[in-house]
Design a protein around this motif. Structure first.
Motif, PDB file in Angstrom:
ATOM      1  N   THR B 383       0.837  -1.202   0.000  1.00 52.55           N
ATOM      2  CA  THR B 383       0.000   0.000   0.000  1.00 52.55           C
ATOM      3  C   THR B 383       0.871   1.251   0.000  1.00 52.55           C
ATOM      4  O   THR B 383       0.652   2.177  -0.780  1.00 52.55           O
ATOM      5  N   LEU B 387       0.983   3.973  -3.003  1.00 53.13           N
ATOM      6  CA  LEU B 387       0.670   5.376  -2.732  1.00 53.13           C
ATOM      7  C   LEU B 387       1.871   6.249  -3.085  1.00 53.13           C
ATOM      8  O   LEU B 387       1.730   7.366  -3.575  1.00 53.13           O
ATOM      9  N   PHE B 392       1.238  10.183  -3.378  1.00 49.98           N
ATOM     10  CA  PHE B 392       0.469  10.647  -2.228  1.00 49.98           C
ATOM     11  C   PHE B 392       1.405  11.128  -1.133  1.00 49.98           C
ATOM     12  O   PHE B 392       2.501  10.606  -0.979  1.00 49.98           O
ATOM     13  N   PRO B 393       0.967  12.115  -0.364  1.00 49.32           N
ATOM     14  CA  PRO B 393       1.781  12.582   0.742  1.00 49.32           C
ATOM     15  C   PRO B 393       2.010  11.493   1.789  1.00 49.32           C
ATOM     16  O   PRO B 393       1.292  10.488   1.783  1.00 49.32           O
ATOM     17  N   LEU B 428      -3.377   6.935 -11.028  1.00 51.38           N
ATOM     18  CA  LEU B 428      -4.094   6.561  -9.803  1.00 51.38           C
ATOM     19  C   LEU B 428      -4.949   5.337 -10.012  1.00 51.38           C
ATOM     20  O   LEU B 428      -5.120   4.524  -9.116  1.00 51.38           O
ATOM     21  N   LEU B 432      -4.112   2.586  -7.302  1.00 43.38           N
ATOM     22  CA  LEU B 432      -5.150   2.318  -6.310  1.00 43.38           C
ATOM     23  C   LEU B 432      -5.838   0.994  -6.608  1.00 43.38           C
ATOM     24  O   LEU B 432      -6.374   0.348  -5.700  1.00 43.38           O
TER      25      LEU B 432
END
Lengths: 478, 496
Positions: B383, B387, B392-393, B428, B432
């Protein structure tokens, strides 16, 4: 202080994830942390000086210096109230999950706490990149919360939700980079205003999707229907307010000229959303549908108030943001409670639940009556201020807004009568109990907050922008 | 006669990292004949790990003791912080790859040779990272490429392994030939082999419009593009990544890409500053092509290894934006980005390897169902890596993308920022999607015939490799300042 408010829940999340606790211990730890967060906010409230202008309780720490990005957090009056609403709603949501019971509790409560931290972070960040970091960090727990614990259609719902939100967010990232590099700092306080239309529109895209603003709401009904009740409560109560907050803190405050240029289209879209959402709420066949579309309508109303860009409109919008957060959260939690008892949210199958269930009837009635903006309620105060504010911009908007209050009465009364009154629906059995004390203890405080605000709306309207120099202060100095 | 040939003084310290890896490989070859078969796996992997650890240590020391870059050994090698930092990244990836390799189901016949080649591939890369002339450039490139060709094909029991090796050999050989031909043209035009001398000759003889030089530059970019698996030179990547043993894929996707990109940066900036008007456009075009091809093709993949292969093509696109920006910020962005990128890449393939061993067959999106809940560490790691790739931050991938886009904007290319942002949005869906496959669907949906009974194998080394990759991925988000300082010092070896 501000940092503690962000990292207390994050720390709680790490505890929940890393320590091998039993399910009950996990849930109660999470709930206690959420309550502690509320206590911490009350403490913050006590320390906040409403007579002083500017940013308060701020903390700044350089993050990477070559591009001038820093960890800079602090409170303005209005962000303090929004954070308060958020932590209360999130504590209620966590408590509701505790009571309802969720599979895989360690993952679930960890994500819930992570979400809390990220949401508080968005409200307090005073650096563009930090704002974006929290904004995105919030999406990850939501993705899991909807996708893992949602209903049967959750896969499609999460996909829609994420694609819409990220499309907006990434445009915002492009805007942030262009704005930050061109002005030489990413700080929101120590920078001036900007007049670029494109940068402004990048920000607006992100906020308009998240709010959502008509016509970017396609993700909303499915996401609100497929999520578990407490996650819907957070999504519609809190997450949508972040978008309104973004409009205020960044789009309007930092871009005065583009705001003036694009005001009419945005106001028209907001008014369309208000009417369209109200009509759909009136026709929606299920509980969640009514609340979801009413949320769309209310966000339209709040946007009207914000883009009136005058003190009356802004104060009304902030009050209405807090109101709507509390209202829609308690409505979604009540909807969850009803769905647990009737195993359905279809309005056709419900009805007659008032008989023998006084607590449910009272709570739903109270929330519903406040939601339809009965004079004397806090929602009335908020909507009145918004309409008065937008009236000076154009009386047409005020007329649409006033019409929407009538619509609100229509759909809320339809909801109340479909659930509580009429003859008992086919899904409502005698065995369906009244609200349990635990549920009452979770939803009750939300309603109580609404009642307090109804009695004293000035608590917020006079303390959001205490010095009266709202926008000059937010625009920052350079 | 030979005695009269002047030999340059040799700076052994500048070569310490490749030498320690060469030594580890040599020891492993001895181990292949001297150590009894039962102990060979343990001994060989420990030796390779020690080699990589020593390489990291030497590279760190080299970084610290070389504040000013300069050429050594008759300018064949650039002793500078850029090379040192790249060596640390490569050797770190190699160390993780050794951890991933340990419990790979491979026959014991050639296990020591496997680790020897793994060490030599790393040696070639660390050597290449500080190449200072066209000759050492080609030498280093072939050195690690030949090791990798064999590594891809080493597992004869694995379906597709041999095919992967052959494909890589043929396409990679073509890429090397392009590079060599390009180098020859550049040498023909300028008469010099050293990168900085090429630049000097170009300005001295006013060669910047010389057809030979420009053609040579184009061919060199193509040759390096093959190694970095950037579109349109990416054709080999999905097949080779899919067919090769997964630990080898993990190593290739991290280290090969790192060294190819750093080298592209070094060559373009040092040797061809006068041609910047041409190669910035070319690199930007290659970056856009990589983003388009990688992201769009990844959307429809069902095999996880192929998906990650296409993802690595698109990641190359992002990092090439940093090179195309042709400024100090861009170089810094690339060097920073490589740190979390290599960790995420090796980590993601390590998770694939673990699932492969569990199921004993290639991993598809469907066969990931429920994996996240069954294996919390590996699932959580995957994960984080997904991400991170998606930017993603709370992962270094976010900061990397931010820096790369900032560099493009500073260069004045807002359109490239927009392209990158759109590409991120597309990516994404599949990043994701992997998370969705792991967590959102219960494992009952998974119609797996034979998951070996009992609890999954406990692979301590693999799990620690994944843990280390998580720490680097997340840590690089919080420790931006120190890492970016390191990257800045390394980028100062280049003159912008």
């Amino acid at each position: 202080m501000t940092t503690a408010l962000i990292f207390l829940p994050v720390g709680g999340a790490l505890v929940v994830w890393l320590l091998p606790l039993r399910p009950f211990a996990v849930a109660s730890t999470a709930f206690l942390v959420a309550l502690a967060e509320v206590a911490l906010w009350i403490d913050t409230l006590a320390r906040f000086d409403f007579d002083k202008p500017g940013l308060q309780l701020d903390e700044q720490q350089s993050w990477f210096s070559d591009l001038h990005v820093s960890y800079h957090v602090g409170f303005y009056g209005f962000s303090l109230w929004l954070v308060g609403m958020s932590v209360v709603v999130l504590a209620a949501a966590t408590g509701y999950a505790f009571w309802a019971g969720r599979d895989r509790p360690r993952a679930y409560y960890g994500l819930m706490l992570m979400l809390t931290g990220a949401i508080v972070g968005v409200f307090v960040s005073q650096d563009l990149l930090l704002f974006y970091v929290f904004w995105e960090a919030m999406l990850v727990p939501l993705y899991f919360l909807v996708g893992v614990w949602g209903g049967a259609g959750r896969l499609r719902a999460t996909l829609l939700f994420v694609i819409y939100t990220m499309a907006g967010s990434l445009l915002m990232l492009a805007s942030i980079i262009v704005l930050g590099i061109s002005q030489g700092t990413f700080d929101l306080v120590n920078s001036g205003t900007n007049s670029s239309d494109w940068i402004f529109l990048g920000f607006v895209a992100a906020f308009a999707v998240k709010a959502p603003l008509f016509p970017l709401h396609a993700w909303l009904p499915e996401t609100y229907r497929e999520s578990s009740a407490e996650v819907s409560a957070v999504l519609s109560g809190v997450v949508s307010k972040l978008a309104a907050f973004g409009f205020l803190r960044i789009a309007i405050a930092k871009f005065p000229e583009p705001t003036a240029d694009f005001r009419t289209p945005i106001l028209v879209l907001a008014a369309c959303g208000l009417v369209y959402g109200s009509l759909l709420a009136f026709r929606a066949p299920d509980l969640r549908g009514v609340i979801a579309y009413s949320s769309l309508a209310q966000m339209g109303l709040i946007t009207l108030g914000l883009f009136a860009v005058n003190p009356l409109g802004l104060n009304g919008a902030v009050l209405q943001m807090v109101n709507h957060g509390l209202i829609s959260a308690s409505l979604f939690l009540i909807a969850g409670a009803v769905e647990r008892r009737a195993a359905t949210g279809e309005l056709d199958a419900l009805g007659g639940m008032a008989r023998g269930r006084p607590a449910l009837a009272t709570v739903l009635m109270a929330t519903g009556v406040i939601a339809l903006a009965v004079p004397g309620s806090s929602a009335f105060a908020g909507e009145f201020a918004i309409l008065a504010g937008v009236f000076t911009t154009g009386w047409g908007y005020a007329v649409v807004g006033a019409a929407a209050i009538v619509f609100a009465a229509m759909y809320m009364l339809r909801l109340i009568s479909a659930v509580l009154h009429r003859s008992p629906g086919r899904a409502v059995t005698e065995a369906a109990l009244d609200l349990r004390p635990a549920e009452l203890g979770i939803i009750g405080p939300l309603v109580l907050c609404l009642l307090v605000l109804s009695a004293w709306p000035a608590a917020i309207t006079e303390r959001s922008f205490p010095t009266g120099r709202t926008l000059t202060e937010l625009a920052g100095s350079r | 006669m030979i005695a009269s040939l002047a030999t340059p003084p040799i700076d052994w310290f500048a070569l310490a990292a490749p030498l320690s890896l060469l030594a580890a490989g040599a020891v492993n070859l001895l181990a292949a004949v001297l150590v009894p078969r039962g102990d060979r796996r343990v001994v060989a992997s420990v030796v390779a790990a020690l080699g990589y650890a020593a390489a990291i240590a030497f590279a760190v020391a080299l970084y610290q003791q070389t504040p000013d870059g300069h050429g050594v050994i008759a300018d064949a090698i650039q002793r500078d912080r850029l090379g040192a930092l790249t060596s640390v990244i490569i050797a770190g990836s190699g160390l993780l790859a050794v951890g991933v390799s340990f419990s790979e189901r491979m026959s014991d016949d050639h296990i020591a040779e496997y680790y020897a080649l793994l060490a030599w591939a790393g040696a070639g890369m660390t050597f290449l990272a500080s190449a200072g002339t066209l000759l050492t450039l080609f030498l280093g490139l072939e050195w690690f490429s030949i090791s990798l060709y064999i590594l891809c094909a080493i597992d004869r029991e694995l379906v597709g392994s041999l095919e992967a090796g052959l494909k890589y050999l043929i396409v990679g050989g073509f890429g090397s030939a392009m590079l060599l031909f390009g180098s020859a043209l550049v040498y023909g035009a300028t008469g010099r082999l050293e990168f900085h001398e090429i630049a000097a000759q170009v300005s001295a003889q006013d060669l910047s419009h010389d057809a030979l030089l420009v053609a040579g530059l184009a061919l060199m970019i193509g040759g390096l593009g093959f190694k970095a698996s950037a579109a349109p030179f990416h054709m080999w990547t999905p097949d080779v990544y899919e067919g090769a043993p997964t630990p080898v894929t993990a190593f290739m996707s991290g280290a090969t890409k790192a060294v190819a990109l750093v080298l592209a940066l070094r060559v373009l900036v040092t040797a061809f500053p006068q041609e910047a008007r041409l190669w910035t456009i070319a690199i930007a075009a290659i970056a856009c092509a990589s983003l388009a091809v990688g992201n769009l093709a990844a959307l429809v993949q069902t095999s996880l290894k192929r998906l990650l292969a296409y993802s690595s093509i698109s990641q190359a696109g992002f990092m090439l934006i940093g090179i195309a920006a042709n400024n100090a910020l861009g170089a810094r962005a690339l060097l920073y980005y490589l740190i979390p990128y290599c960790a995420m890449s090796v980590g993601a393939f390590a998770v694939v390897a673990a699932r492969e061993r569990e199921l004993n067959r290639p991993v598809t999106m469907d066969s990931l169902a429920g994996f996240g809940w069954e294996r919390p560490l590996l699932g959580g790691g995957m994960t984080v890596f997904m991400l991170g790739f998606a930017g993603f931050p709370l992962t270094g991938g976010f900061v990397g993308k931010f820096y790369v886009f900032s560099a493009a904007y500073e260069h004045g290319w807002t359109w490239l920022v927009i392209v990158g942002v759109v590409a991120t949005a597309v990516s994404l869906y599949y990043y994701l999607g992997v998370i969705r496959a792991m967590y959102f669907r219960p494992s009952e949906e998974l119609q797996l015939a034979a998951v070996a009974g009992g609890s999954p194998p406990r692979e301590l080394l693999l799990q620690s490799a994944v843990g280390a990759a998580i720490v680097v991925t997340v840590g690089s988000f919080f420790a931006v300042q120190p890492l970016i300082d390191i990257a800045r010092h390394a980028a100062e070896s280049l003159r912008f």
